[in-house]
Design an enzyme around this catalytic site. Structure first.
Site, PDB file in Angstrom:
ATOM      1  CD  GLU A  88       3.324 -10.335  -0.866  1.00 58.17           C
ATOM      2  OE1 GLU A  88       2.152 -10.667  -0.696  1.00 58.17           O
ATOM      3  OE2 GLU A  88       3.758  -9.893  -1.947  1.00 58.17           O
ATOM      4  CG  HIS A 107       4.122 -13.245  -5.224  1.00 56.04           C
ATOM      5  ND1 HIS A 107       2.768 -13.314  -5.479  1.00 56.04           N
ATOM      6  CD2 HIS A 107       4.327 -12.045  -4.627  1.00 56.04           C
ATOM      7  CE1 HIS A 107       2.185 -12.195  -5.040  1.00 56.04           C
ATOM      8  NE2 HIS A 107       3.114 -11.417  -4.527  1.00 56.04           N
ATOM      9  CG  HIS A 109       2.172  -7.809  -7.799  1.00 52.24           C
ATOM     10  ND1 HIS A 109       2.971  -6.886  -7.187  1.00 52.24           N
ATOM     11  CD2 HIS A 109       2.030  -8.813  -6.902  1.00 52.24           C
ATOM     12  CE1 HIS A 109       3.298  -7.301  -5.974  1.00 52.24           C
ATOM     13  NE2 HIS A 109       2.750  -8.477  -5.778  1.00 52.24           N
ATOM     14  CG  HIS A 177      -1.503  -9.610  -3.957  1.00 51.81           C
ATOM     15  ND1 HIS A 177      -1.198 -10.086  -2.697  1.00 51.81           N
ATOM     16  CD2 HIS A 177      -0.305  -9.331  -4.531  1.00 51.81           C
ATOM     17  CE1 HIS A 177       0.116 -10.065  -2.518  1.00 51.81           C
ATOM     18  NE2 HIS A 177       0.674  -9.611  -3.628  1.00 51.81           N
TER      19      HIS A 177
END
Ligand SMILES: [Zn+2]
Length: 244
Positions: A88, A107, A109, A177
């Site tokens: 990603e 980024h 979760h 996500h």
């Protein structure tokens, strides 16, 4: 690939410090439960705005200076030497491309934010440490960009779609996500990631208490955001992270 002019001693020092900060950022985010085995953090190159640094594919808590790689904004590696890459990574390249004000991107979760990407109840600024939430945290719906997927930002087109949803905001949630959080430097992006998670948790607790909820006023938001840099916390977090 074009050869760069030899780096001066001062430039090497800056690069070494940024790499150290990036290693610390990985470990700090893991320590706070914002990332686990997954998630990543990057920093824009200090001399070339068309490059960024990001670890090889590795759990953030394990990242060391030798794991840091350089990428161009197409998220092609410049020094792969056989190392595996985060699938990603396009999240980073495509946001750096359209946000010249952004120097660091996380980024993750982070668990408490996931519910807010799955309902129409918006995340709102509950307290001063996460006042930036009041600047708006849009939700990225991957189905609108690409229909049914495996939920991952696995190419540049999906990275661009996510960057469009993020717009000029400090963070965006990703339905089903996680989230992406940006900042003008690593302390800001890391601090925002930690307090985004806390804001989500506290907002749920507050709503569960019942009664009318008072969030930060937009004027309070702009007054806090103007001065908030998480600098004191960063100094503590970094020292603890690098002492391990
Ligand atoms: Zn992800």
């Amino acid at each position: 690939m074009k050869r760069r002019a030899p780096a001066t001693a001062a430039a090497r020092t800056t690069a070494a410090k940024l790499t150290e900060d990036l290693v610390a950022a990985n470990r700090i985010l893991a320590e706070h439960g914002v990332v686990d085995g997954y998630g990543h953090v990057s920093v824009r190159h200090e001399r070339d705005p068309n490059r960024y640094r990001l670890s090889r594919s590795l759990a953030p808590e394990l990242v060391a200076a030798s794991d840091i790689m350089e990428y161009d904004l197409d998220s092609n590696p410049l020094d792969a030497t056989g190392r595996a890459m985060y699938l990603e990574r396009f999240i980073h390249g495509e946001i750096y491309r359209v946000r010249p004000d952004v120097t660091a991107i996380v980024h993750h979760h982070s668990p408490a934010v996931i519910p807010f990407a799955a309902t129409t109840a918006p995340l709102r600024p509950l307290y001063h440490m996460s006042a930036f939430v009041g600047e708006g945290v849009p939700v990225f719906e991957i189905r609108a960009a690409a229909g049914m997927t495996d939920m991952l930002i696995r190419d540049a087109a999906l990275g661009r779609a996510l960057a469009r949803t993020l717009g000029q905001h400090p963070a965006a949630l990703m339905r089903g996500h996680g989230a992406v959080v940006v900042g003008a430097d690593l302390p800001l992006a890391v601090g925002r990631s930690i307090y985004l998670e806390l804001n989500a948790r506290l907002q749920v607790q507050t709503i569960a208490l019942g009664g009318d909820v008072t969030y930060l006023d937009p004027e309070e938001v702009s007054k806090v955001v103007a001065v908030q840099d998480y600098a004191r916390a960063w100094e503590l977090w970094k020292r603890k992270a690098l002492a391990k």
